[in-house]
Design a protein around this motif. Structure first.
Motif, short mmCIF file in Angstrom:
data_model
loop_
_atom_site.label_atom_id
_atom_site.label_comp_id
_atom_site.label_asym_id
_atom_site.label_seq_id
_atom_site.Cartn_x
_atom_site.Cartn_y
_atom_site.Cartn_z
N LYS A 1 0.84 -1.19 0.00
CA LYS A 1 0.00 0.00 0.00
C LYS A 1 0.87 1.24 0.00
O LYS A 1 1.95 1.26 0.58
CB LYS A 1 -0.89 0.02 1.25
CG LYS A 1 -1.99 -0.99 1.23
CD LYS A 1 -2.89 -0.80 2.43
CE LYS A 1 -3.98 -1.83 2.46
NZ LYS A 1 -4.88 -1.61 3.58
N ARG A 2 0.36 2.27 -0.63
CA ARG A 2 1.02 3.57 -0.58
C ARG A 2 0.75 4.19 0.79
O ARG A 2 -0.12 3.73 1.53
CB ARG A 2 0.48 4.47 -1.69
CG ARG A 2 0.84 3.92 -3.07
CD ARG A 2 0.17 4.67 -4.16
NE ARG A 2 -1.26 4.34 -4.09
CZ ARG A 2 -2.20 4.97 -4.75
NH1 ARG A 2 -1.92 5.98 -5.53
NH2 ARG A 2 -3.46 4.60 -4.66
N VAL A 3 1.49 5.22 1.12
CA VAL A 3 1.36 5.89 2.42
C VAL A 3 0.74 7.26 2.23
O VAL A 3 1.12 8.01 1.34
CB VAL A 3 2.73 6.02 3.11
CG1 VAL A 3 2.62 6.81 4.41
CG2 VAL A 3 3.32 4.64 3.38
N MET A 4 -0.22 7.56 3.09
CA MET A 4 -0.83 8.88 3.15
C MET A 4 -0.49 9.47 4.51
O MET A 4 -0.75 8.86 5.54
CB MET A 4 -2.35 8.78 3.00
CG MET A 4 -3.08 10.10 3.15
SD MET A 4 -4.88 9.91 3.08
CE MET A 4 -5.13 9.61 1.35
N VAL A 5 0.13 10.66 4.51
CA VAL A 5 0.42 11.37 5.75
C VAL A 5 -0.64 12.44 5.91
O VAL A 5 -0.95 13.16 4.95
CB VAL A 5 1.84 12.00 5.71
CG1 VAL A 5 2.05 12.93 6.90
CG2 VAL A 5 2.91 10.92 5.69
N LEU A 6 -1.22 12.54 7.09
CA LEU A 6 -2.24 13.54 7.36
C LEU A 6 -1.77 14.40 8.52
O LEU A 6 -1.41 13.89 9.58
CB LEU A 6 -3.58 12.88 7.69
CG LEU A 6 -4.75 13.84 7.82
CD1 LEU A 6 -5.97 13.30 7.10
CD2 LEU A 6 -5.08 14.14 9.26
N ALA A 7 -1.77 15.72 8.31
CA ALA A 7 -1.36 16.67 9.34
C ALA A 7 -2.51 16.93 10.28
O ALA A 7 -3.63 17.20 9.85
CB ALA A 7 -0.91 17.98 8.69
N MET A 8 -2.25 16.86 11.58
CA MET A 8 -3.30 17.04 12.57
C MET A 8 -2.84 18.06 13.60
O MET A 8 -1.74 17.97 14.13
CB MET A 8 -3.55 15.69 13.26
CG MET A 8 -4.76 15.63 14.11
SD MET A 8 -6.21 15.40 13.07
CE MET A 8 -7.48 15.51 14.32
N ASP A 9 -3.69 19.07 13.85
CA ASP A 9 -3.41 20.01 14.93
C ASP A 9 -4.68 20.20 15.75
O ASP A 9 -5.63 19.43 15.61
CB ASP A 9 -2.84 21.34 14.40
CG ASP A 9 -3.80 22.12 13.52
OD1 ASP A 9 -5.02 21.84 13.54
OD2 ASP A 9 -3.34 23.02 12.81
N GLU A 10 -4.70 21.22 16.58
CA GLU A 10 -5.83 21.39 17.51
C GLU A 10 -7.04 22.08 16.89
O GLU A 10 -8.07 22.20 17.53
CB GLU A 10 -5.37 22.19 18.75
CG GLU A 10 -5.07 23.65 18.48
CD GLU A 10 -3.69 23.92 17.92
OE1 GLU A 10 -3.36 25.11 17.76
OE2 GLU A 10 -2.95 22.98 17.63
N HIS A 11 -6.97 22.48 15.65
CA HIS A 11 -8.06 23.22 15.01
C HIS A 11 -9.11 22.29 14.41
O HIS A 11 -8.80 21.19 13.98
CB HIS A 11 -7.51 24.15 13.93
CG HIS A 11 -6.64 25.23 14.48
ND1 HIS A 11 -5.27 25.12 14.50
CD2 HIS A 11 -6.94 26.42 15.06
CE1 HIS A 11 -4.77 26.21 15.06
NE2 HIS A 11 -5.75 27.00 15.42
N GLU A 12 -10.33 22.77 14.34
CA GLU A 12 -11.44 22.03 13.75
C GLU A 12 -11.17 21.68 12.29
O GLU A 12 -11.68 20.70 11.77
CB GLU A 12 -12.75 22.81 13.88
CG GLU A 12 -13.38 22.70 15.25
CD GLU A 12 -13.74 21.26 15.61
OE1 GLU A 12 -14.33 20.54 14.79
OE2 GLU A 12 -13.39 20.85 16.73
#
Length: 155
Positions: free
Chosen positions: A9-20
């Motif tokens: 599988k390919r990789v997906m990076v998702l950025a997560m912070d405290e905002h909605e």
């Protein structure tokens, strides 16, 4: 990058912070790339939270403890959202540093095919003053960058 022909599988990076905006981007991504496919999802998901470095002049543990607490809350929220969509195979990471560098480094380290980010919806002036992490990543990340905008609902 892993080839889809090899079965990896390919990789997906998702950025997560405290905002909605991050929460929305995660839900949007799960609904479109993971939930409909179950175990056959086309990507391995890696969620990254870029925790700011504490100011170097501070000698008390207060700011560093608060930064760790915030990072843990963000990761717990991401786990909660993933769990609500029955997406359990997710890698969660917290990396210290400027979000621009942390995300571009994560893309390289994981050999990601795509980076997903939420848009804060800043105007031109605010973006010029604060800088835009998504603008930086769109220019410098070694993969495609998808910026998910939260819809503006009119009354």
């Amino acid at each position: 990058m892993a080839s889809s022909c090899s079965g990896e599988k390919r990789v997906m990076v998702l950025a997560m912070d405290e905002h909605e905006h991050s929460n929305y981007a995660l839900e949007w991504t799960l609904d479109r790339f993971f939930t409909p496919f179950g175990a056959d999802a086309p990507y391995n998901l890696v969620i990254i939270n870029a925790k700011p470095s504490p100011p170097p002049a501070v000698t008390m543990a207060g700011p560093e403890v608060q930064l760790k607490l915030n990072a843990n809350q963000i990761i717990e929220k991401a786990k909660q959202i993933c769990g609500s969509k029955s997406v359990d195979e997710v890698t969660m990471e917290v990396a210290e540093g400027d979000a621009r560098n942390v995300l571009c480094d994560a893309v390289e380290r994981h050999r990601a095919s795509i980076l997903v980010m939420g848009s804060h919806g800043y105007g031109a002036i605010k973006r010029a003053v604060l800088g835009s992490v998504s603008d930086h990543c769109a220019r410098h990340a070694q993969c495609s960058v998808m910026i998910v905008k939260r819809p503006k609902f009119k009354n």
